[in-house]
Design a protein around this motif. Structure first.
Motif, PDB file in Angstrom:
ATOM      1  N   ILE A  65       0.939  -1.267   0.103  1.00 55.76           N
ATOM      2  CA  ILE A  65       0.145  -0.096   0.100  1.00 55.76           C
ATOM      3  C   ILE A  65       0.878   1.376  -0.155  1.00 55.76           C
ATOM      4  CG2 ILE A  65      -1.964  -1.136   1.038  1.00 55.76           C
ATOM      5  CD1 ILE A  65      -0.986  -0.165   3.822  1.00 55.76           C
ATOM      6  N   GLU A  66       0.292   2.504  -0.243  1.00 61.39           N
ATOM      7  CA  GLU A  66       1.050   3.709  -0.363  1.00 61.39           C
ATOM      8  C   GLU A  66       1.367   4.110   0.864  1.00 61.39           C
ATOM      9  OE1 GLU A  66       0.299   7.139  -2.901  1.00 61.39           O
ATOM     10  OE2 GLU A  66      -1.639   5.684  -3.279  1.00 61.39           O
ATOM     11  N   PRO A  67       2.563   4.906   1.214  1.00 59.31           N
ATOM     12  CA  PRO A  67       2.881   5.171   2.541  1.00 59.31           C
ATOM     13  C   PRO A  67       1.706   5.801   3.462  1.00 59.31           C
ATOM     14  CG  PRO A  67       4.618   5.782   0.965  1.00 59.31           C
ATOM     15  CD  PRO A  67       3.461   5.328   0.200  1.00 59.31           C
ATOM     16  N   ALA A  68       0.932   6.563   2.852  1.00 57.97           N
ATOM     17  CA  ALA A  68       0.004   7.241   3.641  1.00 57.97           C
ATOM     18  C   ALA A  68      -0.818   6.263   4.534  1.00 57.97           C
ATOM     19  CB  ALA A  68      -1.049   8.241   2.946  1.00 57.97           C
ATOM     20  N   PRO A  69      -1.521   5.244   3.794  1.00 60.30           N
ATOM     21  CA  PRO A  69      -2.087   4.141   4.583  1.00 60.30           C
ATOM     22  C   PRO A  69      -1.069   3.159   5.267  1.00 60.30           C
ATOM     23  CG  PRO A  69      -2.097   3.614   2.236  1.00 60.30           C
ATOM     24  CD  PRO A  69      -1.651   5.143   2.205  1.00 60.30           C
ATOM     25  N   ASP A 143       8.090  17.452   6.720  1.00 61.53           N
ATOM     26  CA  ASP A 143       6.688  17.525   6.582  1.00 61.53           C
ATOM     27  C   ASP A 143       6.435  18.166   5.223  1.00 61.53           C
ATOM     28  OD1 ASP A 143       3.683  17.792   6.937  1.00 61.53           O
ATOM     29  OD2 ASP A 143       3.940  17.447   9.154  1.00 61.53           O
ATOM     30  N   THR A 144       6.424  17.399   4.323  1.00 63.09           N
ATOM     31  CA  THR A 144       6.427  17.789   2.691  1.00 63.09           C
ATOM     32  C   THR A 144       5.645  19.088   2.519  1.00 63.09           C
ATOM     33  OG1 THR A 144       6.635  15.582   2.520  1.00 63.09           O
ATOM     34  CG2 THR A 144       6.878  16.932   0.656  1.00 63.09           C
ATOM     35  N   PRO A 145       4.209  19.210   2.902  1.00 63.92           N
ATOM     36  CA  PRO A 145       3.484  20.194   2.731  1.00 63.92           C
ATOM     37  C   PRO A 145       3.897  21.524   3.318  1.00 63.92           C
ATOM     38  CG  PRO A 145       2.129  18.596   3.341  1.00 63.92           C
ATOM     39  CD  PRO A 145       3.598  18.137   3.737  1.00 63.92           C
ATOM     40  N   VAL A 168       8.580   7.432  12.966  1.00 67.77           N
ATOM     41  CA  VAL A 168       9.237   8.523  12.088  1.00 67.77           C
ATOM     42  C   VAL A 168       8.688   8.420  10.574  1.00 67.77           C
ATOM     43  CG1 VAL A 168      11.317   9.593  11.117  1.00 67.77           C
ATOM     44  CG2 VAL A 168      11.541   8.724  13.492  1.00 67.77           C
ATOM     45  N   ASP A 169       8.088   9.352  10.423  1.00 66.77           N
ATOM     46  CA  ASP A 169       7.472   9.277   8.994  1.00 66.77           C
ATOM     47  C   ASP A 169       8.852  10.156   7.930  1.00 66.77           C
ATOM     48  OD1 ASP A 169       6.645  10.304   6.381  1.00 66.77           O
ATOM     49  OD2 ASP A 169       4.871  11.055   7.048  1.00 66.77           O
ATOM     50  N   ALA A 170       9.372   9.271   7.253  1.00 70.23           N
ATOM     51  CA  ALA A 170      10.947   9.822   6.530  1.00 70.23           C
ATOM     52  C   ALA A 170      10.307   9.589   4.982  1.00 70.23           C
ATOM     53  CB  ALA A 170      11.737   9.062   7.000  1.00 70.23           C
ATOM     54  N   GLY A 194       8.217   6.330  -4.062  1.00 68.69           N
ATOM     55  CA  GLY A 194       7.797   7.410  -4.905  1.00 68.69           C
ATOM     56  C   GLY A 194       8.359   8.919  -4.624  1.00 68.69           C
ATOM     57  N   LYS A 195       9.120   8.989  -3.651  1.00 68.88           N
ATOM     58  CA  LYS A 195       9.627  10.288  -3.412  1.00 68.88           C
ATOM     59  C   LYS A 195      11.300  10.522  -3.804  1.00 68.88           C
ATOM     60  CE  LYS A 195       5.780  11.854  -1.697  1.00 68.88           C
ATOM     61  NZ  LYS A 195       5.390  12.101  -0.419  1.00 68.88           N
ATOM     62  N   CYS A 196      12.161  10.463  -2.841  1.00 70.87           N
ATOM     63  CA  CYS A 196      13.481  10.801  -3.195  1.00 70.87           C
ATOM     64  C   CYS A 196      14.041   9.316  -3.967  1.00 70.87           C
ATOM     65  CB  CYS A 196      14.225  11.320  -2.141  1.00 70.87           C
ATOM     66  SG  CYS A 196      13.593  12.567  -1.155  1.00 70.87           S
TER      67      CYS A 196
HETATM   68  C1  LIG Z   1       4.278  11.848   0.444  1.00 72.64           C
HETATM   69  C2  LIG Z   1       4.080  11.698   1.930  1.00 72.64           C
HETATM   70  C3  LIG Z   1       3.359  10.470   2.488  1.00 72.64           C
HETATM   71  C4  LIG Z   1       2.272   9.767   1.929  1.00 72.64           C
HETATM   72  O1  LIG Z   1       2.774   9.134   0.623  1.00 72.64           O
HETATM   73  P1  LIG Z   1       1.540   8.520  -0.118  1.00 72.64           P
HETATM   74  O2  LIG Z   1       2.301   8.381  -1.509  1.00 72.64           O
HETATM   75  O3  LIG Z   1       0.801   9.965  -0.854  1.00 72.64           O
HETATM   76  O4  LIG Z   1       0.744   7.588   0.332  1.00 72.64           O
HETATM   77  C5  LIG Z   1       3.333  10.562   3.917  1.00 72.64           C
HETATM   78  N1  LIG Z   1       4.203  11.382   4.420  1.00 72.64           N
HETATM   79  C6  LIG Z   1       4.964  12.265   3.865  1.00 72.64           C
HETATM   80  C7  LIG Z   1       5.857  13.414   4.643  1.00 72.64           C
HETATM   81  C8  LIG Z   1       5.021  12.311   2.768  1.00 72.64           C
HETATM   82  O5  LIG Z   1       5.748  13.230   2.075  1.00 72.64           O
END
Ligand SMILES: *Cc1c(COP(=O)(O)O)cnc(C)c1O
Length: 390
Positions: A65-69, A143-145, A168-170, A194-196
């Motif tokens: 599953i994606e990182p958010a779930p 915190d990406t946003p 830790v959410d990294a 999906g990020k770095c």
């Molecule tokens: C992108 C992100 C998530 C969630 O990733 P998804 O791909 O939207 O599930 C969680 N935490 C941080 C800090 C993020 O940048």
């Protein structure tokens, strides 16, 4: 089928990001049967390679599953009905964890700071003094946003001293800078491809400490036979063990490519180009007369630059103009930061200094299109000076 909308020329989003060619090649490999010995061995090899990247001994837990779930699964599995949780909120993801936590915890203590600032480790120590019964602490590294970093190493040290368990959410910092589970005493360290890592966004990677597994196993409410279960996947890395359900074979192919890319280039080299790109970008933003969102530059992330939206301009209009005039994709804010900032991602393949100049041109150009006076040349020159000083 082709979309009727023209594809972007360059995606400088805060993720998902354009994947590396190596990832795309890996994703075109055959979709294997998950019970086949080839795939069982491949899966184990990939989880061991992930552990090399994360600098942990145990093979990495992969959730399909994606990182958010995935973060929700960590909350559901770790937090038992007796637990007091300390939630650290310096942005949208930090705040959001508290809503998940509320479904599982006994009580929550929250430290919230304005979303352009960072958590002060002193506040965490103070929270433990006031509430020695805090068991679980959650923090978002980047915190990406908000495009801002929290001092997770210092926070982790305090949490460990008090025998707490740290999540830790990294997700958007790992592989873009020097951060690993053991550096910050994380009991559950969460990231994704999906990020770095410049992969596709469909998986969650987790490093789970023995202390955390003990707590999960003692949690009477820890889910099993559920998409939110960590237990179901604990031993799935081993070729001798079954999967809880069919893993995402194509995503595993992509993850393999992303980890290979990262390890072959060398983590230090990857972090260096992320940092340089962000520094060049920030210098250019300031030279163009724009303002960084982060209260101090020391907490500005090397993987995403958040720029304050100038007064009287609409954030969506900026994104639209950058996309229409230049084919460049940026990200807006989210929830509380929506409308207040524009985000320029420096993740994976676009964490290259040349893309700082691309971002400055597209952002400055978009603002000019909207009638603002912006000195794009000054921005590019400032970025060039940072790049040349290397
Ligand atoms: C992108 C992100 C998530 C969630 O990733 P998804 O791909 O939207 O599930 C969680 N935490 C941080 C800090 C993020 O940048």
């Amino acid at each position: 089928m082709a979309s009727r909308i023209k594809e972007p020329v360059i995606t400088l989003s805060a993720g998902p990001v354009a994947a590396y060619p190596r990832v795309l090649r890996a994703m075109s490999r055959p979709v294997q049967y998950d019970f086949d010995p080839w795939f069982l061995q491949f899966y184990e090899d990939v989880t061991r390679k992930c552990a090399t990247a994360l600098r942990t001994v145990a093979p990495t837990l992969v959730l399909h599953i994606e990182p958010a779930p995935g973060i929700e699964a960590a909350a559901a599995s770790l937090i038992s009905p007796d637990d007091v949780v300390l939630n650290l909120a310096s942005g949208v993801y930090g705040k959001g964890f508290g809503y998940w936590s509320a479904r599982y915890h006994k009580e929550m203590v929250e430290i919230e700071v304005p979303f352009n600032e960072a958590i002060d480790p002193g506040q965490v120590a103070e929270a433990f003094r006031k509430r020695p019964d805090i068991k679980i602490v959650s923090v978002v590294h980047h915190d990406t946003p908000s495009g801002t970093l929290n001092p997770v190493r210092e926070i982790g040290k305090i949490v460990r001293e008090h025998d707490g368990l740290l999540i830790v959410d990294a997700v958007s910092s790992f592989a873009g800078m020097d951060i690993h589970p053991e550096d910050c005493f994380a009991d559950i360290f969460i990231t994704g491809p999906g990020k770095c890592l410049g992969g596709a966004p469909g998986l969650t990677l987790m490093a789970v400490s023995d202390r955390a597994w003990k707590h999960i196993e003692a949690n009477p409410k820890a889910p099993f036979a559920s998409v939110l279960s960590l237990k179901d996947w604990k031993n799935a890395w081993s070729k001798e063990e079954d999967f809880a359900f069919t893993p995402s074979v194509a995503e595993m192919n992509g993850l393999d490519g992303a980890i290979d890319q990262y390890l072959a280039e060398g983590p230090e080299n990857v972090w260096r180009r992320h940092a340089l790109t962000a520094r060049a970008c920030r210098a250019g933003i300031k030279a163009m007369g724009l303002e960084l969102w982060a209260k101090t530059e020391s907490i500005a992330s090397p993987t995403c630059t958040a720029v304050r939206v100038p007064a009287g301009v609409n954030d969506d209009a900026i994104l639209k103009a950058a996309r229409a005039e230049f084919g460049v994709v940026f990200s807006s804010g989210r929830n509380e930061t929506k409308g207040k900032l524009i985000r320029i991602g420096h993740m994976g393949p676009v964490a290259e200094p040349i893309y700082a100049t691309v971002a400055l041109t597209a952002l400055g150009g978009a603002l000019r299109k909207l009638g603002r006076k912006v000195d794009v040349a000054a921005g590019i020159e400032a970025a060039m000076q940072v790049i040349e000083a290397q």
